[in-house]
Design an enzyme around this catalytic site. Sequence first.
Site, PDB file in Angstrom:
ATOM      1  N   GLY A  33       0.814  -1.219   0.000  1.00 44.24           N
ATOM      2  CA  GLY A  33       0.000   0.000   0.000  1.00 44.24           C
ATOM      3  C   GLY A  33       0.834   1.250   0.000  1.00 44.24           C
ATOM      4  CG  ASN A  34      -0.564   4.678  -1.445  1.00 48.49           C
ATOM      5  OD1 ASN A  34      -1.191   5.551  -0.855  1.00 48.49           O
ATOM      6  ND2 ASN A  34      -1.093   3.953  -2.422  1.00 48.49           N
ATOM      7  NE  ARG A  35       5.302   6.400   4.700  1.00 46.59           N
ATOM      8  CZ  ARG A  35       5.447   5.660   5.800  1.00 46.59           C
ATOM      9  NH1 ARG A  35       4.483   5.632   6.707  1.00 46.59           N
ATOM     10  NH2 ARG A  35       6.550   4.980   6.006  1.00 46.59           N
ATOM     11  CB  SER A  36      -2.718   8.297  -0.211  1.00 45.43           C
ATOM     12  OG  SER A  36      -3.742   9.244  -0.418  1.00 45.43           O
ATOM     13  CB  ALA A 104      -1.869   7.370  -3.775  1.00 42.29           C
TER      14      ALA A 104
END
Length: 239
Positions: A33-36, A104
């Site tokens: 995943g990502n930090r958005s 994102a």
Amino acid sequence: TDESRADGALSGASVIVSAGGTREPLDPVRFLGNRSSGKQGAALAAAAATAGARVTLIAANVDSDVLASLPAGVDIEHVSTTAELEAACTAHASSADVIVMAAAVSDYRPAAAAQHKMKKTGDDLTIALVENPDILRGLVELRDAGRTRTGQLLVGFAAETGSHDTSAESLAQAKLLRKGCDLLVFNDVSGDRAFGHDDNAVVVYRAGADGAEEVARSEGSKAHVSNDVIAAVAAERSR
Ligand code: CTP
Ligand code: CA
């Protein structure tokens, strides 16, 4: 005020905003995943609603407190993976006047998700990734094939840092032209701005006849920046 500036500017328009970050499962309990945080996307949805639009937020793993801050009347559709986000965006493509891709999106996903929780083996682990579809590119293709609402406006986002030989701005301008969308909101993340923070600084470019043209510049709270971005969207619609 910021609110009154955009008031009514998108009256009656159908606006889709994607927000948050996609997650690609590795196994039943883990993901890539990502930090958005989804805060910018939620703020954009709120600004579009204030401007009079009918708004659907397609929320990819957005925190419930961020969703709770949305004004009443914004519809929320929950998705998690890139494939789910793509299906939701495509489903709205034929009826949306504006699609804002603030999410994102994971560029890659594991080639396969394990059915059962992966166990450590005592060895290093290599995970094969495959490229995800480019959702925005797909929306541009649908529109160019005449399969979307006439006059539909497609808005991309780009968080760039630049490199030793290329400025972040020029990367964003090139991305606008490569993607084929109408507007691109460029977010300079060279410092520690943007992710999870309340403040933001953006430049909005439009795809003009001679390449990328700057149409707006905004800095401040995500709510303030969102009102300026929505004003730029409304201005582009009435060109
Ligand atoms: N985007 C998308 N589908 C993807 C990747 C990105 O729709 N698979 C959208 C994002 O929501 C954003 C825009 O495309 O609006 C730009 O995303 P970005 O990650 O900056 O661009 P990429 O084309 O993925 O290029 P790169 O990450 O290599 O810079
Ligand atoms: Ca990307």
